[in-house]
Design an enzyme around this catalytic site. Structure first.
Site, PDB file in Angstrom:
ATOM      1  N   ASN A   9       0.848  -1.197   0.000  1.00  8.44           N
ATOM      2  CA  ASN A   9       0.000   0.000   0.000  1.00  8.44           C
ATOM      3  C   ASN A   9       0.881   1.243   0.000  1.00  8.44           C
ATOM      4  O   ASN A   9       1.688   1.433   0.908  1.00  8.44           O
ATOM      5  CB  ASN A   9      -0.871  -0.003   1.260  1.00  8.44           C
ATOM      6  CG  ASN A   9      -1.908   1.094   1.248  1.00  8.44           C
ATOM      7  OD1 ASN A   9      -2.973   0.946   0.665  1.00  8.44           O
ATOM      8  ND2 ASN A   9      -1.599   2.222   1.877  1.00  8.44           N
ATOM      9  N   GLU A  10       0.760   2.036  -1.035  1.00 17.09           N
ATOM     10  CA  GLU A  10       1.455   3.330  -1.110  1.00 17.09           C
ATOM     11  C   GLU A  10       2.912   3.249  -0.644  1.00 17.09           C
ATOM     12  O   GLU A  10       3.272   3.787   0.414  1.00 17.09           O
ATOM     13  CB  GLU A  10       0.710   4.385  -0.286  1.00 17.09           C
ATOM     14  CG  GLU A  10      -0.659   4.724  -0.817  1.00 17.09           C
ATOM     15  CD  GLU A  10      -1.331   5.882  -0.077  1.00 17.09           C
ATOM     16  OE1 GLU A  10      -0.888   6.212   1.039  1.00 17.09           O
ATOM     17  OE2 GLU A  10      -2.300   6.432  -0.620  1.00 17.09           O
TER      18      GLU A  10
ATOM     19  N   GLU B 201      -8.422   4.440  -4.357  1.00 17.30           N
ATOM     20  CA  GLU B 201      -8.848   5.078  -3.103  1.00 17.30           C
ATOM     21  C   GLU B 201      -9.201   6.523  -3.392  1.00 17.30           C
ATOM     22  O   GLU B 201      -8.461   7.217  -4.095  1.00 17.30           O
ATOM     23  CB  GLU B 201      -7.718   5.097  -2.065  1.00 17.30           C
ATOM     24  CG  GLU B 201      -7.397   3.775  -1.456  1.00 17.30           C
ATOM     25  CD  GLU B 201      -6.337   3.898  -0.351  1.00 17.30           C
ATOM     26  OE1 GLU B 201      -6.075   5.017   0.122  1.00 17.30           O
ATOM     27  OE2 GLU B 201      -5.775   2.861   0.007  1.00 17.30           O
TER      28      GLU B 201
ATOM     29  N   TRP C 256      -6.525  13.838   7.838  1.00 16.62           N
ATOM     30  CA  TRP C 256      -5.110  14.174   8.030  1.00 16.62           C
ATOM     31  C   TRP C 256      -4.733  15.550   7.480  1.00 16.62           C
ATOM     32  O   TRP C 256      -3.567  15.920   7.469  1.00 16.62           O
ATOM     33  CB  TRP C 256      -4.221  13.097   7.395  1.00 16.62           C
ATOM     34  CG  TRP C 256      -4.680  12.628   6.044  1.00 16.62           C
ATOM     35  CD1 TRP C 256      -5.466  11.544   5.790  1.00 16.62           C
ATOM     36  CD2 TRP C 256      -4.407  13.224   4.760  1.00 16.62           C
ATOM     37  NE1 TRP C 256      -5.702  11.416   4.437  1.00 16.62           N
ATOM     38  CE2 TRP C 256      -5.051  12.437   3.781  1.00 16.62           C
ATOM     39  CE3 TRP C 256      -3.681  14.329   4.342  1.00 16.62           C
ATOM     40  CZ2 TRP C 256      -5.002  12.718   2.413  1.00 16.62           C
ATOM     41  CZ3 TRP C 256      -3.632  14.614   2.986  1.00 16.62           C
ATOM     42  CH2 TRP C 256      -4.282  13.819   2.041  1.00 16.62           C
TER      43      TRP C 256
ATOM     44  N   GLU D  47      -7.414   6.301  12.417  1.00 17.17           N
ATOM     45  CA  GLU D  47      -8.195   6.997  11.397  1.00 17.17           C
ATOM     46  C   GLU D  47      -9.683   7.097  11.765  1.00 17.17           C
ATOM     47  O   GLU D  47     -10.560   7.028  10.911  1.00 17.17           O
ATOM     48  CB  GLU D  47      -7.971   6.322  10.047  1.00 17.17           C
ATOM     49  CG  GLU D  47      -6.510   6.445   9.642  1.00 17.17           C
ATOM     50  CD  GLU D  47      -6.161   5.761   8.343  1.00 17.17           C
ATOM     51  OE1 GLU D  47      -5.781   6.460   7.390  1.00 17.17           O
ATOM     52  OE2 GLU D  47      -6.250   4.536   8.273  1.00 17.17           O
ATOM     53  N   GLN D  48      -9.923   7.280  13.055  1.00 16.73           N
ATOM     54  CA  GLN D  48     -11.307   7.309  13.536  1.00 16.73           C
ATOM     55  C   GLN D  48     -12.153   8.381  12.861  1.00 16.73           C
ATOM     56  O   GLN D  48     -13.332   8.194  12.631  1.00 16.73           O
ATOM     57  CB  GLN D  48     -11.316   7.552  15.044  1.00 16.73           C
ATOM     58  CG  GLN D  48     -10.740   6.405  15.841  1.00 16.73           C
ATOM     59  CD  GLN D  48     -10.499   6.807  17.278  1.00 16.73           C
ATOM     60  OE1 GLN D  48     -10.072   7.911  17.560  1.00 16.73           O
ATOM     61  NE2 GLN D  48     -10.761   5.892  18.189  1.00 16.73           N
ATOM     62  N   TYR D  49     -11.533   9.526  12.578  1.00 18.59           N
ATOM     63  CA  TYR D  49     -12.307  10.661  12.070  1.00 18.59           C
ATOM     64  C   TYR D  49     -12.448  10.672  10.552  1.00 18.59           C
ATOM     65  O   TYR D  49     -13.070  11.567   9.993  1.00 18.59           O
ATOM     66  CB  TYR D  49     -11.620  11.969  12.486  1.00 18.59           C
ATOM     67  CG  TYR D  49     -12.055  12.496  13.827  1.00 18.59           C
ATOM     68  CD1 TYR D  49     -13.201  13.270  13.929  1.00 18.59           C
ATOM     69  CD2 TYR D  49     -11.312  12.249  14.969  1.00 18.59           C
ATOM     70  CE1 TYR D  49     -13.597  13.777  15.154  1.00 18.59           C
ATOM     71  CE2 TYR D  49     -11.692  12.746  16.195  1.00 18.59           C
ATOM     72  CZ  TYR D  49     -12.839  13.519  16.284  1.00 18.59           C
ATOM     73  OH  TYR D  49     -13.227  14.028  17.489  1.00 18.59           O
ATOM     74  N   HIS D  50     -11.825   9.724   9.873  1.00 17.71           N
ATOM     75  CA  HIS D  50     -11.827   9.769   8.401  1.00 17.71           C
ATOM     76  C   HIS D  50     -13.231   9.561   7.842  1.00 17.71           C
ATOM     77  O   HIS D  50     -14.046   8.839   8.415  1.00 17.71           O
ATOM     78  CB  HIS D  50     -10.887   8.688   7.856  1.00 17.71           C
ATOM     79  CG  HIS D  50     -10.438   8.944   6.453  1.00 17.71           C
ATOM     80  ND1 HIS D  50     -11.245   8.709   5.360  1.00 17.71           N
ATOM     81  CD2 HIS D  50      -9.281   9.417   5.960  1.00 17.71           C
ATOM     82  CE1 HIS D  50     -10.588   9.025   4.258  1.00 17.71           C
ATOM     83  NE2 HIS D  50      -9.383   9.462   4.594  1.00 17.71           N
TER      84      HIS D  50
HETATM   85  C1  GAL Z   1      -4.195   6.575   2.140  1.00 11.32           C
HETATM   86  C2  GAL Z   1      -3.981   5.165   2.650  1.00 11.32           C
HETATM   87  C3  GAL Z   1      -5.231   4.602   3.282  1.00 11.32           C
HETATM   88  C4  GAL Z   1      -5.814   5.611   4.239  1.00 11.32           C
HETATM   89  C5  GAL Z   1      -6.073   6.896   3.512  1.00 11.32           C
HETATM   90  C6  GAL Z   1      -6.701   7.969   4.367  1.00 11.32           C
HETATM   91  O1  GAL Z   1      -3.000   7.236   1.924  1.00 11.32           O
HETATM   92  O2  GAL Z   1      -3.582   4.328   1.580  1.00 11.32           O
HETATM   93  O3  GAL Z   1      -4.898   3.407   3.957  1.00 11.32           O
HETATM   94  O4  GAL Z   1      -4.950   5.820   5.292  1.00 11.32           O
HETATM   95  O5  GAL Z   1      -4.862   7.399   3.040  1.00 11.32           O
HETATM   96  O6  GAL Z   1      -6.946   9.146   3.634  1.00 11.32           O
END
Ligand code: GAL
Length: 668
Positions: free
Chosen positions: A143-144, A300, A308, A348-351
């Site tokens: 992943n990334e 994604e 973030w 990442e609760q707030y995502h």
């Molecule tokens: C991406 C990552 C995901 C998630 C997402 C949140 O960079 O691949 O796992 O963290 O950001 O925006």
């Protein structure tokens, strides 16, 4: 391939009894695909060598029962705690020599042989288990990719890589000019890792060492990726494809090199600044499409907001749908949201997500469901289609690295410089391919390039392009460097001097903008030619010396004495082909850049996708379908012909687009 709508699903975050509500709501939203497994290593291999794939089998079967295809992400971006505790050498080491701490992600050392062995084993287990599962359509490796490790493993591997590349220390010493500051190496083990920047010791490392280190990181990730690709290919049916989710313009490694081993490229697009900016965000799509000159997956993107950014504002109502269609317009075969449902704890609760912690839809779910219905309704229009562009903007990681190591002007951001050419094209609704500087250029009318690192292969293709009748724009700092990041022993643009019909006498980093007066008369159809407005150069200016048969299109006004009255933009036409090379010797202000690119586009005979649209309406074409997307203001659009909108079902010439509205039109 059908047009997919999907989401990242983490069944391991929730008790199995809750999965049923997930997949049912996914189906109701019109989702067609879920991605599972990335980061799930501690659930898949809870103890060393003890695998537990049963839960994933059940999750995949349940998703399949609800009509969802599955993409498996290998979990290797998140090595589990048992591993980092027992084998700390798998951890990445930072520039100060400190190993990463467990508890985040991407904390692995991409050069650790031990880590690669663990990755190979888990990828192989997954491939054996799911490689023939008809519901699994593809794989995402890791992943990334992003972490750089300065470990002893990395040092040894880098030194060996250099030895293979240069063959002898004499060759390396000569190419890097190591006699400078007594850097001369008499043993491969003396070659340091380029600890970024100053780190308290005042001076950065040799630009050649720094460039080679980035290429080495690229090769390390390529090896890391291939290590998993090999075991998946060996155990999976050939129809299961393999991709990776890149991060747009991130420049940690050379994406062209890594894409070579994938079936197609994917990327993760987020809007931390809040809103969709057609020029900026579409450039990321065009870049990713250019990695393999092939459609891509938007694997994604945010369902509303991220967690973030400094301010994690939500997109406007309708904007998430508009952004999905913009991805399709630029070549996406799938749009997948990150994520389906938040874990109750974790970073990442707030995502943004489609489903709230109570298992019920969030407001954005309805908008994404609408997109799902529309993809089903209009998706067939995009089968076997892609973007057709007659303009290419060339891009190179090596150039960006080299320029960033020695910006010479703090504001010389090579990416912003590239976008300064992309934006006027996007604003005019001109389809653009963003391609590697090493791409073959057949079929293009206009190519925009600033190949800072220039070798014969790059130069010869650009020369062939102009000799074949193409229009080439050469930006500043072109032709300065060799592939070793050494200065070329010619004036810029070096091997392109003849085709450009001009050379650079001197370059200047500018504290203050310098006036530029153009001699260009406008060439807009139907309007009386008048002089393009004057403007300014900022950040960078080159004093161009034209050959006799080269026209000067613009000159500098009074400035530092050196630039006064000198040529700033030139044009050289090749006969008999009529191919033309323009040297744009300065970073122009936005207005002048816009009018210059508008003028060059007309010279080159490049047409917009559709003419005469309001400035806020973006349009792209795939196959027979025109995708029109509005921004935040309502706009009325009149098409050149009657058309059917495949989303509303309406047939008309005139369409009213509400804020963030989308029309998918075919001519009737
Ligand atoms: C991406 C990552 C995901 C998630 C997402 C949140 O960079 O691949 O796992 O963290 O950001 O925006």
């Amino acid at each position: 391939m059908p047009l997919h709508l999907g989401a990242a699903w983490y069944p391991e975050h929730w008790p199995e009894t809750r999965w049923g509500e997930d997949v049912k709501l996914m189906r109701d939203a019109g989702l067609t695909v879920v991605r599972v497994g990335e980061f799930a290593w501690s659930s898949l291999e809870p103890r060393e060598g003890a695998f537990n794939l049963g839960w994933l089998e059940r999750a995949i079967a349940l998703a399949a029962d609800h009509g969802l295809a599955v993409v498996i992400g290998t979990p290797t971006a998140a090595p589990p705690a048992w591993m980092t505790q027992a084998y700390p050498d798998v951890l990445a080491v930072n520039a100060d020599g400190r190993p990463a701490t467990h508890g985040t992600r991407c904390h692995y050392d991409v050069t650790s042989e031990r880590y690669l062995a663990f990755c190979r084993r888990i990828a192989e287990k997954l491939a054996i288990c799911f490689g023939h599962d008809a519901h699994v359509i593809g794989w995402q490796i890791d992943n990334e990719y992003n972490t750089v490790s300065y470990s002893e493993d990395a040092r040894r591997a880098f030194q060996n890589w250099l030895r293979q590349r240069y063959g002898s220390l004499d060759a390396l010493n000569a190419a890097w000019a190591t006699a400078y500051w007594s850097q001369t190496y008499s043993d491969w083990t003396q070659i340091p890792l380029p600890i970024q920047g100053t780190h308290g010791f005042g001076q950065p490392h040799n630009p050649a060492l720094r460039l080679k280190w980035r290429q080495f990181i690229t090769e390390a990730y390529r090896r890391f990726q291939l290590n998993q690709i090999e075991v998946i290919r060996a155990n999976a049916t050939p129809s299961q494809w393999i991709t990776h989710n890149f991060m747009g313009f991130f420049d940690g490694f050379d994406h062209y090199v890594l894409s070579a081993d994938l079936d197609f490229a994917s990327w993760d697009q987020y809007y931390p600044a809040g809103h969709l900016d057609f020029a900026h965000d579409s450039a990321g799509h065009d870049l990713t499409r250019g990695f393999k000159r092939k459609n891509f997956w938007l694997i994604e993107t945010q369902p509303g907001s991220v967690n973030w950014a400094p301010i994690n504002s939500a997109q406007d109502r309708g904007e998430t749908r508009a952004a999905a269609w913009n991805a399709v317009a630029h070549g996406a075969e799938a749009v997948c949201y990150w994520q389906w449902r938040n874990a109750l704890n974790g970073q990442e609760q707030y995502h943004g997500s489609l489903i709230a912690p109570d298992g019920d839809p969030r407001p954005i779910y309805a908008e994404i469901s609408r997109t799902g219905r529309e993809f089903r309704q209009a998706g067939h229009l995009f089968d076997d289609t892609s973007v057709e562009a007659s303009v290419a903007v060339l891009h190179s990681y090596e150039d960006r690295w080299a320029l960033d190591f020695q910006r010479h002007h703090a504001d010389f951001d090579p990416l912003q410089y590239l976008v300064s050419f992309y934006r006027p094209l996007s604003r005019r609704n001109i389809a653009v391919d963003v391609l590697s500087t090493r791409a073959m250029l057949d079929g293009y009318k206009l190519v925009i390039a600033a190949p800072h690192i220039l070798d014969e292969a790059i130069a010869n293709e650009l020369i062939r392009f102009v000799e074949g009748g193409g229009h080439l724009v050469l930006g500043v700092r072109s032709g300065m460097k060799t592939p070793d990041n050494a200065l070329r022993p010619q004036r810029q643009p070096a091997l392109l001097q003849a085709i450009a019909g001009a050379h650079v006498e001197e370059y200047y980093a500018l504290r203050e903008p310098v006036d530029i007066k153009s001699m260009i008369r406008s060439n807009e159809t139907g309007k009386r030619p008048k002089l393009l407005p004057a403007g300014t150069a900022h950040t960078w200016a080159e004093w161009l010396v034209p050959r006799r048969d080269t026209a000067v299109l613009a000159r500098y006004g009074a400035s530092n004495g050196w630039l006064d009255g000198q040529a700033a933009i030139t044009m050289h036409t090749h006969s008999p082909s009529g191919g033309t090379a323009y040297m744009v010797g300065a970073w122009l202000d936005d207005a002048l850049q816009d009018s210059l690119i508008g003028w060059i586009v007309a010279q080159a005979g490049v047409e917009p996708v559709l003419p005469g649209l309001p400035a806020s309406v973006h349009v792209m074409r795939r196959g027979q379908a025109y995708i029109l997307i509005n921004n935040a203001e309502p706009k009325s659009v009149t098409l050149p012909w009657r058309a059917k909108d495949h989303l509303s079902g309406k047939t008309a010439r005139r369409f009213m687009l509400e804020p963030w509205d989308v029309v998918v039109a075919t001519r009737v």
